[in-house]
Enzyme design. Structure first.
Site, short mmCIF file in Angstrom:
data_model
loop_
_atom_site.label_atom_id
_atom_site.label_comp_id
_atom_site.label_asym_id
_atom_site.label_seq_id
_atom_site.Cartn_x
_atom_site.Cartn_y
_atom_site.Cartn_z
N TYR A 158 0.84 -1.21 0.00
CA TYR A 158 0.00 0.00 0.00
C TYR A 158 0.88 1.26 0.00
CZ TYR A 158 -3.89 3.01 1.63
OH TYR A 158 -4.85 3.98 1.77
N LYS A 162 0.88 4.07 -2.90
CA LYS A 162 0.49 5.45 -2.60
C LYS A 162 1.65 6.43 -2.83
CE LYS A 162 -3.82 4.74 -1.49
NZ LYS A 162 -4.86 5.20 -2.41
P1 NAP Z 1 -13.45 2.12 1.33
O1 NAP Z 1 -14.45 2.68 2.25
O2 NAP Z 1 -12.93 0.74 1.54
O3 NAP Z 1 -13.98 2.28 -0.17
C1 NAP Z 1 -13.18 1.85 -1.24
C2 NAP Z 1 -13.90 2.16 -2.52
O4 NAP Z 1 -13.06 1.72 -3.61
C3 NAP Z 1 -15.21 1.44 -2.66
O5 NAP Z 1 -16.15 2.32 -3.25
C4 NAP Z 1 -14.88 0.29 -3.59
O6 NAP Z 1 -16.00 -0.13 -4.36
C5 NAP Z 1 -13.84 0.91 -4.48
N1 NAP Z 1 -13.01 -0.06 -5.17
C6 NAP Z 1 -12.13 -0.95 -4.65
N2 NAP Z 1 -11.54 -1.67 -5.61
C7 NAP Z 1 -12.06 -1.23 -6.79
C8 NAP Z 1 -11.85 -1.57 -8.15
N3 NAP Z 1 -10.98 -2.52 -8.51
N4 NAP Z 1 -12.58 -0.91 -9.09
C9 NAP Z 1 -13.45 0.06 -8.75
N5 NAP Z 1 -13.67 0.43 -7.48
C10 NAP Z 1 -12.99 -0.21 -6.51
O7 NAP Z 1 -12.12 3.02 1.32
P2 NAP Z 1 -11.90 4.55 1.73
O8 NAP Z 1 -11.37 4.56 3.11
O9 NAP Z 1 -13.05 5.39 1.37
O10 NAP Z 1 -10.67 4.87 0.77
C11 NAP Z 1 -10.79 5.63 -0.41
C12 NAP Z 1 -9.41 5.99 -0.89
O11 NAP Z 1 -8.74 6.75 0.11
C13 NAP Z 1 -8.52 4.78 -1.17
O12 NAP Z 1 -7.68 5.03 -2.25
C14 NAP Z 1 -7.70 4.68 0.10
O13 NAP Z 1 -6.49 4.02 -0.11
C15 NAP Z 1 -7.52 6.14 0.45
N6 NAP Z 1 -7.19 6.40 1.85
C16 NAP Z 1 -8.04 6.04 2.85
C17 NAP Z 1 -7.69 6.30 4.16
C18 NAP Z 1 -8.57 5.95 5.32
O14 NAP Z 1 -8.13 6.10 6.47
N7 NAP Z 1 -9.79 5.49 5.13
C19 NAP Z 1 -6.47 6.93 4.45
C20 NAP Z 1 -5.64 7.27 3.39
C21 NAP Z 1 -6.00 7.02 2.09
P3 NAP Z 1 -16.58 -1.63 -4.26
O15 NAP Z 1 -17.05 -1.84 -2.87
O16 NAP Z 1 -17.66 -1.63 -5.27
O17 NAP Z 1 -15.42 -2.55 -4.61
#
Ligand code: NAP
Length: 251
Positions: A158, A162
């Site tokens: 990851y 990133k």
């Molecule tokens: P999340 O709640 O797990 O949601 C992930 C989203 O990505 C879901 O809508 C999922 O859709 C979609 N997704 C995953 N694989 C996919 C694929 N192959 N094709 C299309 N869609 C896909 O995650 P989140 O926390 O909102 O994270 C969103 C972004 O922010 C990510 O890039 C994550 O790495 C980044 N981020 C998050 C955090 C945190 O603390 N939460 C911190 C830093 C960065 P489906 O369910 O339909 O697969």
């Protein structure tokens, strides 16, 4: 300078849940027509569209696994077919497969790199022509992470993806600046979403101790940075990484 996105068309990858969902809702509230992409969560994606429409906005869903070249291309093609243009691409879809490197399978590595980094490459490449055609100052916003800035034990895959996304952001920013397209990254810290609820309590307590603002963030707080970067108000910002992390990583 305006935060309005009236007349713009946006694609949010992974817009069915978490940060992507919050971003899709806010972009629509500011006036953009929004394509919500998902891979598996059809119900959640349709609910997000219903919420946007109930508030008077415009949105639609496109199922596509953004790690697959044909799917990424179809996502952009369907967007242009439905709304006639593309102005804003938010590369947000992401997954984790956390484990120590000693135990990390090649599949864990490939899945995370394919979705979080290659997916952004595929969507951005497919989006480039319509963004150039739109001539209104296109926007690409890549969702990176504090893990990409500082590294995170148990997340070599990851963190690599990133960090790669940050280099990708800066390279593309230089390539398209002369066409008034800006490319920026947002680096969230710990945000309350499905991705972090699965973490062990002990891990969360340790993470909390590293956050000067002493709390996890909300998806809506990350969405504010995304919507700002998407707007005319951010026209002179490109190649940057905006942290939304409660002060976790100060560079
Ligand atoms: P999340 O709640 O797990 O949601 C992930 C989203 O990505 C879901 O809508 C999922 O859709 C979609 N997704 C995953 N694989 C996919 C694929 N192959 N094709 C299309 N869609 C896909 O995650 P989140 O926390 O909102 O994270 C969103 C972004 O922010 C990510 O890039 C994550 O790495 C980044 N981020 C998050 C955090 C945190 O603390 N939460 C911190 C830093 C960065 P489906 O369910 O339909 O697969």
């Amino acid at each position: 300078m305006s935060l309005s996105l009236e007349g713009k068309v946006a694609v949010v990858t992974g817009g069915s849940r978490g940060i992507g969902r919050a971003a899709a809702l806010l972009l629509a509230k500011r006036g953009a027509k929004v394509v919500i992409n998902y891979s598996k969560s059809a119900d959640e994606a349709n609910q997000a569209v219903a919420e946007i429409k109930a508030a008077g906005g415009e949105a639609t869903v496109v199922q596509a696994d953004i790690a697959q070249p044909a799917d990424a291309q179809r996502l952009i093609d369907e967007t242009v077919k439905t709304y006639g243009r593309l102005d804003i691409l938010v590369n947000n879809a992401g997954v984790t497969r956390d484990t120590l490197l000693m135990r990390m399978s090649e599949n864990d590595w490939d899945t995370v790199l394919d979705t979080n980094l290659k997916g952004a490459y595929l969507c951005t490449k497919a989006a480039m022509r319509p963004l150039l055609k739109a001539k209104g100052g296109g926007r690409i916003i890549n969702i990176s992470s504090v893990s990409g800035q500082a590294g995170s034990g148990g997340q070599a895959n990851y963190s690599a993806a990133k960090a790669g996304l940050i280099g990708f952001t800066k390279a593309i920013a230089r390539e398209v600046a002369s066409r008034s397209i800006t490319v920026n990254a947002v680096a969230p810290g710990f945000i309350d979403t499905d991705m972090t609820t699965v973490l062990a309590d002990e891990f969360k307590q340790k993470a909390l101790a590293q956050i000067p603002l002493e709390r996890f963030g909300k998806p809506e707080e990350v969405a504010e940075a995304i919507a700002f970067l998407a707007s005319d108000a951010a026209a002179y910002i490109t190649g940057q990484v905006i942290a939304v992390d409660g002060g976790m990583v100060m560079m």
